[in-house]
Write a protein that holds these residues in place. Structure first.
Motif, PDB file in Angstrom:
ATOM      1  N   LEU A 326      56.105  48.670  25.069  1.00 55.88           N
ATOM      2  CA  LEU A 326      55.753  47.737  24.002  1.00 55.88           C
ATOM      3  C   LEU A 326      56.871  47.676  22.967  1.00 55.88           C
ATOM      4  O   LEU A 326      57.099  46.632  22.345  1.00 55.88           O
ATOM      5  CB  LEU A 326      54.440  48.179  23.346  1.00 55.88           C
ATOM      6  N   VAL A 351      54.124  43.891  29.321  1.00 58.70           N
ATOM      7  CA  VAL A 351      54.476  45.311  29.306  1.00 58.70           C
ATOM      8  C   VAL A 351      53.958  45.955  30.591  1.00 58.70           C
ATOM      9  O   VAL A 351      52.748  45.982  30.840  1.00 58.70           O
ATOM     10  CB  VAL A 351      53.886  46.026  28.079  1.00 58.70           C
ATOM     11  N   GLY A 410      53.385  51.663  18.727  1.00 60.72           N
ATOM     12  CA  GLY A 410      53.995  50.856  19.776  1.00 60.72           C
ATOM     13  C   GLY A 410      55.244  51.456  20.374  1.00 60.72           C
ATOM     14  O   GLY A 410      55.696  51.023  21.439  1.00 60.72           O
ATOM     15  N   GLU A 417      49.593  47.781  24.342  1.00 60.67           N
ATOM     16  CA  GLU A 417      49.127  46.883  23.286  1.00 60.67           C
ATOM     17  C   GLU A 417      48.537  47.729  22.167  1.00 60.67           C
ATOM     18  O   GLU A 417      48.068  48.851  22.401  1.00 60.67           O
ATOM     19  CB  GLU A 417      48.068  45.913  23.824  1.00 60.67           C
TER      20      GLU A 417
END
Length: 501
Positions: A326, A351, A410, A417
């Motif tokens: 991410l 991702v 992240g 996510e």
């Protein structure tokens, strides 16, 4: 349980004392302006700004307000004074990253030519040097952008000495950035060597650097010149802020560069008139923007470009493909937004981690990263990972902390996510909506990258509502970043971008 924790924090919060009084005092001293095209007060001040730099007293007060609005208990002891536009920061910070953020904040204030930090770092923990070294190595290992770099660290009395070899200045800078947030590090001696793959001619360096500066939204390409002599780069001209000056310095460190001198790159002493502003320069065609964005992605160590495709049409940049983390996806968005000629970013990157990770293990790494970050109070933030999606819950003090928690989360490998459900708790601020609106109006004026006089700002129950027009997506983000640091509960962004030349 959460309510009980927050009550305990409020009872012991140091900001109930010195920092809150400082913030209230600075607010009371702040000039009250209305940020609209019909405001007489702002019209007068704009006229003054185009003819002279703000006074040192006003600059120091503006920096002080920025520090008081952005820092909580970790930054309450910082102060600023100015001499001919050069700001000196003093005081004590609990973490090196906090001290450096103070510099970042000061560099975004109108009239600041340079920032000298005399802030000392006094860590909250009593970790010995050996423990700090272990934490540095662990932080490098768990950051996807640094885990494969060949780096070493030693620590003596809190001063971290970094060694090793990397392929770019960006990687060297990133390695230092990771270390700056480690508790117990009071300073950094970065001795990491940059080993270029091949030697380049001065002409090659000059051509690439000119293109790189022209593609940056931070730089006015008509006002900056470049000289290259035996790999030594000299930057000359004028930029809008001390932050833009530092950005130009880092942009200049491309492959083949041996040294960068930006002593002759000055910060504009007055506000530009309408015809001179960067937002009024014609933007390059889509093909050129696409090439610039591809180059920016390739030069960013946080982006894996092996499966990324870029297209630009009518100023809209679309990113497609897959990335392993991410962090890669979000860094790509940031690079696109910082590319001149990009008005809208559509990030459709997926991702796809290289290996399936256990949610429990990823969740543990997220919580460890949050606890390690100096800006996030992990006592009031909880993370749980389900199917690779990290859920953040709890309370933070301002939008910057909320954004920082999401950024840290992240950056952990295995997170695909982030659902950020953190609530901004503004109860520590004893400021009514009217006073907060007046203060935010003033802060927008003090940003050297915000020009528009058609911004309508209101504060309702601690939430900011923005209406009106700005000249570019870059200016819009500067508006949001300026407001986010000041303890507002929520921002409703209704700003539109006026693309007319």
């Amino acid at each position: 349980m959460r309510t009980q924790q927050m009550q305990t924090r409020e009872e012991t919060d140091p900001r109930d004392g010195w920092t809150r009084r400082l913030a209230a005092g600075l607010l009371a001293l702040a000039p009250l302006v209305t940020y609209s095209s019909t405001a007489v007060a702002e019209t007068d001040r704009d006229a003054q700004a185009t003819t002279s730099r703000p006074s040192d007293e006003d600059i120091a007060a503006a920096v002080g307000r920025r520090l008081a609005g952005s820092f909580g208990e970790n930054g309450g002891g910082l102060s600023a004074h100015a001499d001919e536009g050069v700001v000196t920061l003093e005081g004590t910070a609990s973490n090196l990253a906090i001290a450096r953020r103070a510099v970042d904040l000061a560099e975004t204030v109108r009239g600041v030519r340079a920032v000298v930090s005399q802030v000392s770092v006094s860590p909250e923990s009593s970790a010995d040097d050996a423990t700090v070294v272990r934490n540095i190595r662990r932080a490098w290992l768990f950051d996807p952008a640094t885990e494969l770099l060949k780096l070493e660290a030693s620590v003596n009395a809190g001063v971290a000495r970094l060694t090793g070899s990397v392929g770019s200045h960006a990687e060297k800078h990133l390695a230092e950035e990771v270390v700056a947030s480690i508790d117990g590090v009071v300073d950094i001696d970065n001795q990491i060597e940059v080993a270029y793959d091949e030697r380049r001619t001065d002409r090659e360096i000059h051509e690439e650097l000119i293109g790189r500066l022209r593609s940056s939204v931070w730089i006015d390409p008509e006002r900056v010149s470049v000289e290259v002599n035996d790999g030594d780069v000299t930057l000359k001209g004028e930029v809008e802020s001390a932050a833009a000056r530092r950005r130009a310095y880092h942009l200049a460190w491309i492959a083949g560069v041996q040294n960068v001198n930006h002593d002759q790159l000055e910060v504009a002493g007055t506000r530009r008139d309408d015809a001179q502003r960067p937002g009024r320069h014609p933007f390059p065609p889509d093909e050129a923007v696409e090439r610039s964005l591809q180059a920016a992605l390739q030069q960013d160590p946080r982006v894996d470009t092996s499966s990324v495709k870029v297209s630009v049409r009518n100023g809209t940049a679309t990113l497609r493909g897959t990335v392993p983390t991410l962090q890669n996806k979000r860094a790509a968005t940031r690079d696109a937004r910082n590319t001149r000629g990009v008005w809208v970013v559509r990030n459709r990157l997926r991702v796809a981690p290289n290996a399936r990770a256990n949610d429990e293990d990823v969740g543990a790494q997220v919580n460890e990263a949050l606890a390690r970050d100096p800006f996030v109070n992990a006592d009031f933030v909880r993370a749980a990972v389900i199917g690779g999606v990290a859920h953040l819950q709890g309370r933070v003090e301002n939008e910057f902390d909320r954004r920082q928690a999401e950024k840290v989360t992240g950056s952990v490998r295995g997170v695909v996510e982030v659902l950020n459900e953190l609530v901004v708790d503004t109860s520590w601020q004893d400021v009514d909506d009217s006073s907060m609106a007046q203060r935010l109006h003033d802060e927008l004026w003090w940003s050297p990258h915000i020009y528009s006089k058609t911004i309508d700002l209101k504060v309702i129950d601690g939430a900011v509502v923005l209406d009106g027009k700005v000249e570019s997506e870059f200016e819009r983000r500067q508006v949001l970043r300026t407001i986010e640091d000041f303890g507002v509960r929520k921002i409703e962004d209704r700003l539109s971008v006026d693309r007319a030349p």
